[in-house]
Design a protein around this motif. Structure first.
Motif, PDB file in Angstrom:
ATOM      1  N   ILE A   1      98.183  22.437 -16.505  1.00  0.00           N
ATOM      2  CA  ILE A   1      98.196  23.743 -15.838  1.00  0.00           C
ATOM      3  C   ILE A   1      98.727  24.822 -16.778  1.00  0.00           C
ATOM      4  CG2 ILE A   1      99.276  25.065 -13.983  1.00  0.00           C
ATOM      5  CD1 ILE A   1      99.151  22.510 -12.276  1.00  0.00           C
ATOM      6  N   ILE A   2      99.814  24.481 -17.518  1.00  0.00           N
ATOM      7  CA  ILE A   2     100.374  25.449 -18.472  1.00  0.00           C
ATOM      8  C   ILE A   2      99.360  25.777 -19.563  1.00  0.00           C
ATOM      9  CG2 ILE A   2     102.138  25.766 -20.241  1.00  0.00           C
ATOM     10  CD1 ILE A   2     104.065  24.183 -18.491  1.00  0.00           C
ATOM     11  N   ASP A   3      98.717  24.734 -20.110  1.00  0.00           N
ATOM     12  CA  ASP A   3      97.703  24.958 -21.147  1.00  0.00           C
ATOM     13  C   ASP A   3      96.550  25.794 -20.614  1.00  0.00           C
ATOM     14  OD1 ASP A   3      99.203  23.484 -22.889  1.00  0.00           O
ATOM     15  OD2 ASP A   3      98.085  21.620 -22.579  1.00  0.00           O
ATOM     16  N   ARG A   4      96.142  25.510 -19.378  1.00  0.00           N
ATOM     17  CA  ARG A   4      95.054  26.286 -18.779  1.00  0.00           C
ATOM     18  C   ARG A   4      95.430  27.754 -18.663  1.00  0.00           C
ATOM     19  NH1 ARG A   4      94.602  25.706 -12.603  1.00  0.00           N
ATOM     20  NH2 ARG A   4      96.427  27.055 -12.944  1.00  0.00           N
ATOM     21  N   ASP A   5      96.672  28.014 -18.223  1.00  0.00           N
ATOM     22  CA  ASP A   5      97.126  29.399 -18.076  1.00  0.00           C
ATOM     23  C   ASP A   5      97.186  30.096 -19.433  1.00  0.00           C
ATOM     24  OD1 ASP A   5      97.323  28.970 -15.377  1.00  0.00           O
ATOM     25  OD2 ASP A   5      99.493  28.570 -15.400  1.00  0.00           O
ATOM     26  N   LYS A   6      97.646  29.363 -20.469  1.00  0.00           N
ATOM     27  CA  LYS A   6      97.684  29.952 -21.815  1.00  0.00           C
ATOM     28  C   LYS A   6      96.283  30.293 -22.295  1.00  0.00           C
ATOM     29  CE  LYS A   6     101.955  27.825 -23.506  1.00  0.00           C
ATOM     30  NZ  LYS A   6     102.547  26.909 -24.517  1.00  0.00           N
TER      31      LYS A   6
ATOM     32  N   ARG B   1      93.710  30.951 -20.467  1.00  0.00           N
ATOM     33  CA  ARG B   1      93.228  32.103 -19.707  1.00  0.00           C
ATOM     34  C   ARG B   1      93.780  33.401 -20.274  1.00  0.00           C
ATOM     35  NH1 ARG B   1      93.683  30.178 -13.323  1.00  0.00           N
ATOM     36  NH2 ARG B   1      91.791  28.868 -13.301  1.00  0.00           N
ATOM     37  N   ASP B   2      95.093  33.355 -20.630  1.00  0.00           N
ATOM     38  CA  ASP B   2      95.697  34.560 -21.216  1.00  0.00           C
ATOM     39  C   ASP B   2      95.029  34.908 -22.542  1.00  0.00           C
ATOM     40  OD1 ASP B   2      97.401  34.695 -19.081  1.00  0.00           O
ATOM     41  OD2 ASP B   2      99.066  33.666 -20.100  1.00  0.00           O
ATOM     42  N   GLU B   3      94.793  33.887 -23.388  1.00  0.00           N
ATOM     43  CA  GLU B   3      94.126  34.139 -24.669  1.00  0.00           C
ATOM     44  C   GLU B   3      92.715  34.666 -24.452  1.00  0.00           C
ATOM     45  OE1 GLU B   3      94.238  30.611 -26.972  1.00  0.00           O
ATOM     46  OE2 GLU B   3      96.430  30.596 -27.200  1.00  0.00           O
ATOM     47  N   ARG B   4      92.017  34.093 -23.464  1.00  0.00           N
ATOM     48  CA  ARG B   4      90.666  34.570 -23.174  1.00  0.00           C
ATOM     49  C   ARG B   4      90.691  36.029 -22.749  1.00  0.00           C
ATOM     50  NH1 ARG B   4      88.428  32.741 -17.630  1.00  0.00           N
ATOM     51  NH2 ARG B   4      90.032  34.303 -17.143  1.00  0.00           N
TER      52      ARG B   4
END
Length: 259
Positions: free
Chosen positions: A80-85, A87-90
């Motif tokens: 979940i943390i990696d996914r959120d990161k 998303r932020d980078e995207r």
């Protein structure tokens, strides 16, 4: 009388024998079997051990399940943390892409405006050139290939510097030759003529009077420039050779100016 008594006595003896046999049979039926006892005890022990083994397996499986559940929860949290990161980078990349697109569009607009301005200036230059060629050269000047040339008077000769000074006084400068046709035309007037080419600023770097470097060496005479005695820093053209030649700048020749 005596016969009867014996008979009774015989009956009593039979009863005694039968009673003893019955007692013996009863005692033999109640005697414990030791092999049966051991088998029962072993069965009870095995059952107890089996229960302990089953409880141990259940406890181990319960611990493994709890451990696996905890590990899965940690992995899920990390994902979940990696996914959120990501998303932020995207989102950041989208913002940067949008900004770059806007900058590119602005630069393209500026380029188009500059290109339009350049084209307009080029049209104006072409118009001025056309109007200039339509006008005749001033009195005493000679027209050739849309240019105007001034040649020194017959019998006049000056050093390279004085020749250039004379051209400047007329609002021009010593001639700059760029084509073979122009070279043939300039060199045909006098036996020797000064042109606007020298390496006075730097030895071996021949430059025209407008500051441009001489490109190529196809107009030089064979073996020239040779800077004979380290004194030849100015260029002339001769009627016979129709090529450039370096000579000392203090020599006196006729000259040609170009407007």
């Amino acid at each position: 009388m005596s016969v009867t008594m014996r008979s009774k006595s015989g009956d009593d003896g039979d009863d005694s024998v039968n009673l003893m046999a019955s007692v013996n049979r009863s005692n033999n039926g109640r005697r414990p079997d030791t092999s049966v006892c051991w088998i029962g005890a072993a069965a009870v022990s095995l059952g107890f051990l089996l229960q302990i083994l089953i409880l141990g397996v259940v406890a181990h499986n319960s611990w493994a399940i709890r451990h696996q559940d905890s590990k899965c929860e940690n992995m899920s949290y990390s994902l979940i943390i990696d996914r959120d990161k990501l998303r932020d980078e995207r989102d950041q990349l989208k913002i940067q892409s949008r900004n770059l697109t806007e900058e590119m569009e602005l630069l393209q607009s500026q380029y188009n405006a500059m290109a339009a301005s350049r084209d307009k200036l080029q049209e104006e230059v072409n118009r001025l050139k056309l109007s200039k060629t339509d006008e005749p050269c001033s009195q005493g000047w000679t027209s050739f290939k849309s240019k105007c040339y001034y040649f020194s008077g017959k019998g006049q000769a000056e050093t390279w510097e004085n020749s250039r000074k004379s051209c400047k006084e007329r609002g021009a400068d010593l001639v700059i030759i760029t084509t073979q046709e122009e070279l043939d035309f300039v060199s045909s007037i006098f036996p020797v003529t000064w042109i606007g080419l020298s390496d006075k600023e730097m030895e071996g770097r021949w430059k025209w009077v407008d500051g441009a470097d001489l490109l190529g060496d196809e107009f030089w005479q064979i073996g020239e420039p040779n800077n004979n005695e380290n004194e030849e820093h100015c260029a002339e053209v001769s009627r016979s050779a129709k090529k450039f030649n370096d000579v000392p700048c203090n020599r006196k020749f006729s000259w040609a100016c170009e407007d």
